[in-house]
Design an enzyme around this catalytic site. Sequence first.
Site: not given
Ligand code: URA
Length: 431
Positions: A86, A165, A172, A187
Site C-alpha cells: 500500500h 471507514d 473527515r 483508516s
Molecule cells: N488514505 C486512507 O485510506 N485513509 C486516510 O485516512 C488517508 C489516506
Amino acid sequence: MSTKFTAVEIISAKRDKQELSDEQIDWTIDSYTKGLIADEQMSALLMAILLNGMNDRETFRWTDAMIASGEKMNWSILDRPTVDKHSTGGVGDKITLPLAPLVSACGGAVPQLSGRGLGHTGGTLDKLESISGWNANITNQQMLKVIQECGAVICAAGSGLAPADKKLYALRDVTGTVESIPLIASSIMSKKIAEGTGALVLDVKTGSGAFMSDPKKASLLAKTMVDLGNRAGVVTRALVTAMDVPLGLTVGNSLEVRETLEVLAGGGPSDVVELTLILANEMLTAAKIKPKMDPATALKNGAAMDVWRKMIKAQGGNNDAPLPVAKDKIEVKADSTGKLLSLDALKVGVSAWRLGAGRQKQGDLLQHGAGIEIHVKPGANVKVGQTILTLHTDDSSRFDRAKEALTGAFTIGTEDSEVNQLPLILERIEA
Ligand code: URA
C-alpha cells in the site's frame, strides 16, 4: 438505539483528553455505521481526536471496530502466500502497476484492492481504466478467479470492506480531520487487514507531493501502521520514501500506463525500476516466499509482462488497443542554462490535475490522456530553451491554469551547485 452510552458523553470525554474505553469505541463505530450517531456528532468527535489524539490501545481498538463493521476476506484457498503493498500516494506513483504482476511472477499472490485518485495524487484504478475495456468493479468471486489464474488482481475494494471507514473518511474529508495519525493509520490498516492479506509492505511517502510532507510525521505514521498490522497478525513492514520530486517521467493516467509497460519490458526510468525492485524484494521476504526467480530477472525476461497481460485480459482489458492520447500539448522550456536543481512534486501534481488528470470531487470524470511528461530530472544539465516538461490535455483552455501551478516548480543553478533532493528510501521499519 442501544443506550449503553451517549454520543455527547463520548465527545466530551475526548474533548477533555480522556481515554476512550474499548466498549465506548466499539459502540461509537457500530452506531455510526448504522446511522445512529449523527454526522455533526461524529465530526465533533473526530476533531477532538485530531486535537487530543488516541493512544496505541485506542487506535488498535478503533481499527478493530472498523474491520468488524464489514466483511473479512479469506484467501486460504490459494496455493501461494498472499502479500500486498500500500502506498500513501504521490505524484507519478505508478509502482503498484508493475509491482503486482512482478511479485506474482516471482511466486506471490497479490490481492491488491485499490482506490481512485482525489486531489493531486493519482489513483491506481484511474490509471488502469485508461486501458480499453478494463473493469475495476468485479465481484469477490471474480476476484478469486483472477488471482487464481494470474497470481495477482487489482480491483476496487467492494462496499462490504470496512464500511465504517468509507463513511468516516468521507466525513473527515469535509471537516478538516484527515491529518490525524491515529485516524489515517486506522483508516488505511482497517481496509488492508480486512482484505485478508498475509503480509503487507507499506510505502509511506514524504516530501512536498505526499500528504505527510514532514519526514518525522511520515515515520510516526509508518510505525503506527506497522504496529497495527503486526498486532493483527499481518506481517507488516514499511519504507518511508521520497516524494519531493515526481516518480519517473510521467504523471497522468495513460502516460503512467505507458511508463509501466516500459518497465515491464525491461526498461523504464531508473527510480521507478529501483523502487519496484526494492518493494518486490520486501514483499517476497515479508511473505517468506522463496522466489521462483529474482525480481530483476522477471522484469528483464518478460515473466512479469506475461502476468500483466493475463491480468489485464482477465478483467476485460484489451492489451493491444492504443492508449488514450490527449488532443493538445504544449512544452515548458528552460529559461537559462545550468543544472536542474529541483522539480517540485506538489506543483507538478497540481498542474497535472488542472490539465484534467485528476478530479475535484468524488464521481467527477477525468481525462485519461491528460498529464505531464517530464524530460529532465534534477541533477541533469540543461540548456536555455530545452524542453523540461510537456503538458497534455483534451481542453486547451486548461493550459493557463496548469502553467500557473508550475510557477517556481523547477530551479536551474550553476553546474557546480548541489542538488537538494531526498534519498529514494529514507527509512525502513520492521517492528
Ligand atoms: N488514505 C486512507 O485510506 N485513509 C486516510 O485516512 C488517508 C489516506
